[in-house]
Each structure stands twice: as structure tokens, then as C-alpha cells.
Design a protein around this motif. Structure first.
Motif, short mmCIF file in Angstrom:
data_model
loop_
_atom_site.label_atom_id
_atom_site.label_comp_id
_atom_site.label_asym_id
_atom_site.label_seq_id
_atom_site.Cartn_x
_atom_site.Cartn_y
_atom_site.Cartn_z
N LEU A 155 0.85 -1.19 0.00
CA LEU A 155 0.00 0.00 0.00
C LEU A 155 0.89 1.24 0.00
N GLY A 156 0.90 1.94 -1.11
CA GLY A 156 1.67 3.18 -1.19
C GLY A 156 3.10 2.99 -1.65
N LYS A 157 3.75 4.14 -1.88
CA LYS A 157 5.09 4.18 -2.47
C LYS A 157 6.16 3.58 -1.56
N VAL A 158 6.12 3.92 -0.28
CA VAL A 158 7.19 3.49 0.63
C VAL A 158 7.26 1.96 0.69
N ALA A 159 6.11 1.33 0.83
CA ALA A 159 6.10 -0.15 0.94
C ALA A 159 6.55 -0.78 -0.38
N LEU A 160 6.09 -0.25 -1.50
CA LEU A 160 6.49 -0.80 -2.80
C LEU A 160 8.01 -0.71 -2.96
N GLN A 161 8.55 0.47 -2.71
CA GLN A 161 9.99 0.66 -2.94
C GLN A 161 10.82 -0.13 -1.93
N ALA A 162 10.35 -0.26 -0.69
CA ALA A 162 11.10 -1.02 0.31
C ALA A 162 11.11 -2.51 -0.04
N LEU A 163 10.00 -3.00 -0.57
CA LEU A 163 9.89 -4.44 -0.83
C LEU A 163 10.51 -4.85 -2.16
N VAL A 164 10.45 -3.96 -3.13
CA VAL A 164 10.91 -4.33 -4.47
C VAL A 164 12.27 -3.72 -4.80
N GLY A 165 12.58 -2.58 -4.20
CA GLY A 165 13.79 -1.86 -4.57
C GLY A 165 13.49 -0.95 -5.75
N GLY A 166 14.28 0.07 -5.96
CA GLY A 166 14.04 0.98 -7.09
C GLY A 166 13.08 2.10 -6.72
N ARG A 167 12.90 3.01 -7.65
CA ARG A 167 12.08 4.18 -7.39
C ARG A 167 10.78 4.11 -8.21
#
Ligand code: SF4
Length: 245
Positions: free
Chosen positions: A129-141
Motif C-alpha cells: 500500500l503506497g510508495k514506501v512499501a512498494l519501494q522497500a519491498l521491491v527496490g528501485g524508485r
């Protein structure tokens, strides 16, 4: 007690929660009332991972009970997903000052908790949910606005081995089955990002009865949730057929 049984998972989650309740791995421990560990069904097919607890969550130790939680509950209800069937947690266990975005050192300190929860729940799918979780879990921007609803395949090996972006599979392609021999911290799950409810709330003013006006972003997120629901149902069906065979 059999490993991977509901009772075993509950026990392991409870031990882990007790361990993290006194965590001092980053400075956020100084401003918190409670570590919001996560809650939900230990046998959840979907684990939802958001950013960090807010004020209400910090006071209670329960994730998603403030306005964002009301919005999330409302969207889940409308697409007929029972919140109790899910497991919900955050990238950070502690709230940040004035709800600022988490910084990389805080995320790095808390990811071990997230990995361990995912490992124990062993879901079919991760929903960020949201940008922070996506980027923390997948890496990248990655941009959640652009990638919402798409399937990210096997985020963990990419993050652990190269730190690079993993490929995004084409929306609508069914994700592969997990291997039977899962090992701790070589997790291999697929992930679908959706918007954070707090973003949706910006275009959804609260009505006099305490509920929120459902706008375009909420409708699009409900479409994403419907897609997620049908994918997981299909996967669970295939999994049960395999077990019978
Ligand atoms: S945010 Fe995570 S790592 Fe930092 S103190 Fe809280 S539980 Fe520990």
C-alpha cells in the motif's frame, strides 16, 4: 505441534511480536508508545504491507484503525474481501515524527521483522500500500500511480542479490507457483501494489455519518482489489487441485 500448522504459526508470530515489542534498533523507539507489529489471519492468502503506524495505531498497537483504516475497510467491504482473512502490517513498526516519510536507515532496521512475518504467514500474494512499501519491498524508485495493479514477480531475490529493480510482469499474466522447498530469507513471492488509503482520502471528504465519499481513486483501487481477489482465488483453486492429485 506440526510446523506450518495454524497453531505453530500463531505461536511463532507471538514469539516474534514479543521480541520486537522491545526493539531499539533505530531511534524511532524513543517516540513510540507501542510497536505496531501486525495483525490478522496467520493463514492469510494475502498479506497487506503499508508504510508506518499513525497516532491512533501507535496508541493501540493495532494497524490501520485511523481514517486510512476506515477507508481501507470500506473499500474491502465493497469488494467483498473480509479484513479478518488478511494479515496486515507496516514496513516500520514505530510511528515517525509528524508522520514524515520513513528514511532508509529506519527501513533497513525494520525489514527483518517484515521478512520474518512474510515467511511465517507464507501468503499467496503480497499487496503493498503506497510508495514506501512498494519501494522497500521491491527496490528501485517505482511510482505507485503508474504501477498500481501490476504484478511484480519474486521481489525478494532481486532485492537480496542485486538490489536492482526486478521485472514487472504484464498485467493479467498469472503468477507462478511458489517452490515447495522454501527457505528462510530466500523468499519468492509476487507482489501487487495499490494506492495508500491516505492518498485516496485526499479526494474523499468525510461525510456527516463518519463514512467517506468514494471518488475515482477509490473506485480504481477497488478495481485493483477485485483483480487481486480473483487472482488469489484462482491460485488457491489450482493449489487445492494439486494437493488432491
Ligand atoms: S521502527 Fe522498527 S527497527 Fe525501528 S525501533 Fe521500531 S520496531 Fe525497531
Amino acid at each position: 505441534m506440526e510446523k506450518w500448522s495454524r497453531e505453530w504459526k500463531l505461536e511463532q508470530l507471538s514469539l516474534l511480536k514479543a521480541e520486537w515489542a522491545v526493539c531499539q534498533k533505530c531511534p524511532l523507539c524513543e517516540g513510540r508508545k507501542n510497536v505496531v507489529f501486525g495483525e490478522g489471519n496467520p493463514e492469510a492468502q494475502i498479506i497487506m504491507i503499508s508504510e508506518a503506524p499513525g497516532e491512533e495505531e501507535d496508541k493501540s498497537g493495532i494497524p490501520f484503525i485511523g481514517n486510512s483504516g476506515v477507508m481501507l475497510n470500506s473499500m474491502l467491504k465493497q469488494v467483498d474481501i473480509d479484513r479478518k482473512s488478511l494479515y496486515i502490517t507496516n514496513i516500520l513498526g514505530c510511528k515517525t515524527p509528524k508522520n514524515r516519510d520513513p528514511i532508509s536507515t529506519e527501513i533497513a532496521a525494520c525489514m527483518d521483522r517484515v521478512y520474518r512475518i512474510i515467511y511465517l504467514i507464507d501468503p499467496i500474494l503480497i499487496v503493498s500500500l503506497g510508495k514506501v512499501a512498494l519501494q522497500a519491498l521491491v527496490g528501485g524508485r517505482w511510482s505507485v500511480n503508474q504501477e498500481r495493479g501490476k504484478i511484480f514477480s519474486s521481489p525478494f531475490p532481486a532485492m537480496k542479490t542485486t538490489g536492482e529493480r526486478n521485472g514487472v510482469s504484464v498485467p493479467g499474466v498469472f503468477f507462478p507457483k511458489k517452490g515447495e522447498n522454501k527457505k528462510e530469507f530466500t523468499l519468492d513471492y509476487d507482489l501487487i501494489p495499490i494506492l495508500h488509503p491516505s492518498f485516496i482520502l485526499k479526494e474523499s471528504p468525510q461525510k456527516a455519518d463518519g463514512t467517506f465519499l468514494i471518488g475515482g481513486e477509490a473506485h480504481r483501487t477497488m478495481d485493483d482489489l477485485n483483480h487481486i481477489k480473483s487472482l488469489v482465488e484462482r491460485f488457491a483453486l489450482e493449489q487445492s487441485k494439486t494437493k488432491i492429485l
